[in-house]
Scaffold this motif. Structure first.
Motif, PDB file in Angstrom:
ATOM      1  N   GLU A 186      -1.515   2.107   5.136  1.00 38.61           N
ATOM      2  CA  GLU A 186      -0.581   1.016   4.835  1.00 38.61           C
ATOM      3  C   GLU A 186      -1.119   0.133   3.720  1.00 38.61           C
ATOM      4  OE1 GLU A 186       2.362  -0.046   5.443  1.00 38.61           O
ATOM      5  OE2 GLU A 186       2.767   1.677   6.702  1.00 38.61           O
ATOM      6  N   LYS A 187      -2.421  -0.180   3.823  1.00 34.36           N
ATOM      7  CA  LYS A 187      -3.013  -1.075   2.828  1.00 34.36           C
ATOM      8  C   LYS A 187      -3.002  -0.426   1.466  1.00 34.36           C
ATOM      9  CE  LYS A 187      -5.517  -4.017   5.729  1.00 34.36           C
ATOM     10  NZ  LYS A 187      -6.671  -4.120   6.547  1.00 34.36           N
ATOM     11  N   GLU A 188      -3.268   0.876   1.459  1.00 38.73           N
ATOM     12  CA  GLU A 188      -3.299   1.621   0.203  1.00 38.73           C
ATOM     13  C   GLU A 188      -1.969   1.492  -0.521  1.00 38.73           C
ATOM     14  OE1 GLU A 188      -3.608   6.150  -0.392  1.00 38.73           O
ATOM     15  OE2 GLU A 188      -5.513   5.488   0.417  1.00 38.73           O
ATOM     16  N   LYS A 189      -0.894   1.553   0.284  1.00 41.88           N
ATOM     17  CA  LYS A 189       0.443   1.487  -0.305  1.00 41.88           C
ATOM     18  C   LYS A 189       0.653   0.146  -0.999  1.00 41.88           C
ATOM     19  CE  LYS A 189       2.734   4.242   3.069  1.00 41.88           C
ATOM     20  NZ  LYS A 189       3.386   3.999   4.340  1.00 41.88           N
ATOM     21  N   GLN A 190      -0.005  -0.884  -0.446  1.00 38.28           N
ATOM     22  CA  GLN A 190       0.246  -2.226  -0.978  1.00 38.28           C
ATOM     23  C   GLN A 190      -0.592  -2.562  -2.216  1.00 38.28           C
ATOM     24  OE1 GLN A 190      -0.324  -4.650   2.473  1.00 38.28           O
ATOM     25  NE2 GLN A 190       1.184  -3.415   3.544  1.00 38.28           N
ATOM     26  N   ILE A 191      -1.595  -1.743  -2.532  1.00 36.72           N
ATOM     27  CA  ILE A 191      -2.446  -2.045  -3.686  1.00 36.72           C
ATOM     28  C   ILE A 191      -1.756  -1.594  -4.960  1.00 36.72           C
ATOM     29  CG2 ILE A 191      -4.652  -1.484  -4.803  1.00 36.72           C
ATOM     30  CD1 ILE A 191      -5.869  -1.258  -2.018  1.00 36.72           C
ATOM     31  N   LYS A 192      -1.658  -2.492  -5.927  1.00 32.52           N
ATOM     32  CA  LYS A 192      -0.981  -2.147  -7.177  1.00 32.52           C
ATOM     33  C   LYS A 192      -2.008  -1.568  -8.162  1.00 32.52           C
ATOM     34  CE  LYS A 192       3.177  -4.812  -7.122  1.00 32.52           C
ATOM     35  NZ  LYS A 192       3.645  -3.980  -6.038  1.00 32.52           N
ATOM     36  N   VAL A 193      -1.683  -0.416  -8.720  1.00 32.79           N
ATOM     37  CA  VAL A 193      -2.577   0.203  -9.708  1.00 32.79           C
ATOM     38  C   VAL A 193      -1.765   0.465 -10.974  1.00 32.79           C
ATOM     39  CG1 VAL A 193      -4.014   2.204 -10.248  1.00 32.79           C
ATOM     40  CG2 VAL A 193      -3.889   1.371  -7.905  1.00 32.79           C
ATOM     41  N   LEU A 244      -3.040  11.143  -7.075  1.00 35.17           N
ATOM     42  CA  LEU A 244      -4.160  10.754  -7.953  1.00 35.17           C
ATOM     43  C   LEU A 244      -4.393   9.244  -7.851  1.00 35.17           C
ATOM     44  CD1 LEU A 244      -3.315  13.013 -11.010  1.00 35.17           C
ATOM     45  CD2 LEU A 244      -4.979  13.423  -9.214  1.00 35.17           C
ATOM     46  N   ARG A 245      -3.285   8.503  -7.653  1.00 29.57           N
ATOM     47  CA  ARG A 245      -3.396   7.050  -7.476  1.00 29.57           C
ATOM     48  C   ARG A 245      -4.209   6.758  -6.193  1.00 29.57           C
ATOM     49  NH1 ARG A 245      -0.240   2.595  -4.942  1.00 29.57           N
ATOM     50  NH2 ARG A 245       0.418   4.202  -3.506  1.00 29.57           N
ATOM     51  N   SER A 246      -3.936   7.499  -5.114  1.00 31.21           N
ATOM     52  CA  SER A 246      -4.683   7.298  -3.848  1.00 31.21           C
ATOM     53  C   SER A 246      -6.165   7.575  -4.068  1.00 31.21           C
ATOM     54  CB  SER A 246      -4.177   8.242  -2.757  1.00 31.21           C
ATOM     55  OG  SER A 246      -2.857   7.948  -2.466  1.00 31.21           O
ATOM     56  N   GLU A 247      -6.428   8.613  -4.825  1.00 31.55           N
ATOM     57  CA  GLU A 247      -7.828   8.977  -5.111  1.00 31.55           C
ATOM     58  C   GLU A 247      -8.525   7.826  -5.854  1.00 31.55           C
ATOM     59  OE1 GLU A 247      -9.375  12.127  -8.166  1.00 31.55           O
ATOM     60  OE2 GLU A 247      -8.108  13.117  -6.689  1.00 31.55           O
ATOM     61  N   TYR A 248      -7.800   7.244  -6.825  1.00 30.62           N
ATOM     62  CA  TYR A 248      -8.327   6.123  -7.606  1.00 30.62           C
ATOM     63  C   TYR A 248      -8.621   4.920  -6.689  1.00 30.62           C
ATOM     64  CZ  TYR A 248      -8.387   2.253 -10.937  1.00 30.62           C
ATOM     65  OH  TYR A 248      -8.746   1.136 -11.643  1.00 30.62           O
ATOM     66  N   ILE A 249      -7.666   4.630  -5.764  1.00 34.28           N
ATOM     67  CA  ILE A 249      -7.836   3.480  -4.859  1.00 34.28           C
ATOM     68  C   ILE A 249      -9.047   3.695  -3.961  1.00 34.28           C
ATOM     69  CG2 ILE A 249      -6.824   2.254  -2.885  1.00 34.28           C
ATOM     70  CD1 ILE A 249      -4.076   2.715  -4.197  1.00 34.28           C
ATOM     71  N   ARG A 250      -9.169   4.902  -3.430  1.00 29.33           N
ATOM     72  CA  ARG A 250     -10.293   5.172  -2.530  1.00 29.33           C
ATOM     73  C   ARG A 250     -11.624   4.977  -3.254  1.00 29.33           C
ATOM     74  NH1 ARG A 250      -6.789   8.792  -0.022  1.00 29.33           N
ATOM     75  NH2 ARG A 250      -7.287  10.475  -1.436  1.00 29.33           N
ATOM     76  N   LYS A 251     -11.633   5.381  -4.533  1.00 29.83           N
ATOM     77  CA  LYS A 251     -12.869   5.275  -5.317  1.00 29.83           C
ATOM     78  C   LYS A 251     -13.221   3.792  -5.576  1.00 29.83           C
ATOM     79  CE  LYS A 251     -14.554   6.677  -9.824  1.00 29.83           C
ATOM     80  NZ  LYS A 251     -14.011   7.127 -11.100  1.00 29.83           N
ATOM     81  N   HIS A 252     -12.187   2.982  -5.863  1.00 30.03           N
ATOM     82  CA  HIS A 252     -12.462   1.612  -6.297  1.00 30.03           C
ATOM     83  C   HIS A 252     -12.447   0.574  -5.194  1.00 30.03           C
ATOM     84  CE1 HIS A 252     -12.675   2.148 -10.621  1.00 30.03           C
ATOM     85  NE2 HIS A 252     -11.950   3.238 -10.354  1.00 30.03           N
TER      86      HIS A 252
END
Ligand SMILES: C[S@@+](CC[C@H](N)C(=O)[O-])C[C@H]1O[C@@H](n2cnc3c(N)ncnc32)[C@H](O)[C@@H]1O
Length: 359
Positions: A264-271, A348-356
């Motif tokens: 859920e949190k991942e969905k809310q992060i803007k990239v 790929l966006r999820s991968e970026y969020i997990r990394k950062h």
């Protein structure tokens, strides 16, 4: 501080060994001080298996109140400012406990009613069948507003309907109920895992520390482990510690809901899409295409924009133009070929969020 551990001893004394502001959630299922005066029999003369344990007995209301003031004071000290506490009780004790919590400055967030779908009947027929217990949920004090509440996730858990403060859950019976070698209940007040699941899912995140000062059979620890949280249990009786340890050690699988909060949190992060280009996750010159047609192609530019025919714009704008709609979520619209595999750029966006941002 030791985590994923059960501390043997009196909780008031042992809580003193836990540092200030160090735990994220407390679940407390204290003695109810039921004051059972005589043995209760069913109409067929069989004995009712009530709560007559020594640990539930107090000489007076004053003794019970002093006990609650002492352990609740320690709980408030060890709770983080972002944390919260749940205390469960029945009509025997919950009003006393609630008053003490208010006097100590805890801030009530909800009083949740556990409505038992299979309550014990009132055998004597002298009053209504008592079918409820109450959980008081509080933040540390009136100033601590940033406590965890996973509203969206609880809605999802409740079939996309906002969850209310009435929880219909059966008593702990069947397979879940731990029995001794004699086939009798190993503990008189083992709570259902479903109850703890709602408590822990709603008010913690992965890896948070959940403290239970009255650990009993370790329901809190078992559910915490299944949900990817840490636990600290305190229990006075060695017999229950052995049961809880065996129970928790035998858990090998986690529940699917363990990952929900993070998703859920991942969905809310803007990239911004350009961040993926800057990090070469998607490169300038790469081709994006749509699910419907590989031939509908757009080219990634160095600044993170897309070029589609003669038009340049964001992944969202170009997606909307192609679909002839007013808006489009480009993350869910565009695909890319990576190592001969077709990937939605949202992956790929999820991968970026997990990394950062470790969510
Ligand atoms: C109501 S039961 C908790 C049951 C538990 N929630 C479960 O699901 O198994 C309360 C437990 O607190 C323990 N206890 C009572 N007084 C205590 C104290 N002062 N310090 C630590 N444990 C205590 C009792 O031995 C009992 O196991």
């Amino acid at each position: 501080m030791l985590i994923d551990t059960i501390i043997h001893g009196d909780c008031i004394e042992k809580l003193k060994t836990i540092p200030d502001s160090s735990v994220d959630l407390i679940f407390a299922d204290p003695p109810y001080n039921m004051q059972l005066k005589s043995v209760l029999y069913r109409p067929n003369n069989t004995k009712v298996d009530g709560v007559d344990d020594q640990w539930d007995k107090f000489a007076s209301f004053k003794e019970y109140d002093d006990f609650c003031i002492a352990w609740l004071t320690e709980c408030q000290r060890v709770l983080k400012d972002t944390g919260s506490i749940w205390v469960i009780g029945s009509y025997h004790n919950i009003f006393r406990v609630g008053t003490i919590m208010l006097n100590l400055g805890f801030w009530i967030l909800n009083d949740v009613t556990w409505y038992k779908t299979n309550p014990m009947p009132n055998f004597l027929g002298t009053r209504f069948t008592n079918a409820t217990e109450t959980l008081i949920w509080c933040s540390k004090n009136a100033n601590t507003k940033k406590y965890t509440f996973n509203h969206k996730m609880m809605k999802k858990y409740n079939g996309d309907k906002q969850m209310t403060s009435v929880w219909q859950i059966g008593l702990c019976i069947g397979e879940e109920r731990i029995k001794g070698d004699n086939g009798k209940k190993a503990h008189s007040t083992q709570k259902p895992e479903e109850l703890l699941k709602r408590v822990i899912l709603s008010s913690t995140n992965r890896d948070d520390i959940v403290l239970d000062p009255f650990f009993g059979t370790g329901t809190t620890g078992a559910v915490a482990k299944k949900l990817g949280r840490k636990f600290i249990g305190i229990e006075r009786e060695q017999e229950y510690i052995d049961i809880a340890r065996k129970r928790i050690n035998s858990i090998t699988k986690s529940w699917a809901e363990a990952d929900w909060v993070e998703e859920e949190k991942e969905k809310q992060i803007k990239v911004p899409f350009e961040n993926l280009v800057k990090e070469n996750i998607i490169k300038a010159g790469d081709v994006l295409y749509t699910r419907k047609s590989y031939n509908t192609q757009a080219f990634v530019l160095e600044n993170g924009a897309l070029q589609y025919k003669n038009t340049i714009g964001s992944i969202h704008k170009i997606g909307a133009i192609i679909q002839q709609t007013s808006s489009c979520n480009g993350w869910k619209f565009w695909y890319i070929l990576k190592n001969s595999k077709s990937l939605l750029i949202d992956d790929l966006r999820s991968e970026y969020i997990r990394k950062h941002n470790r969510v």
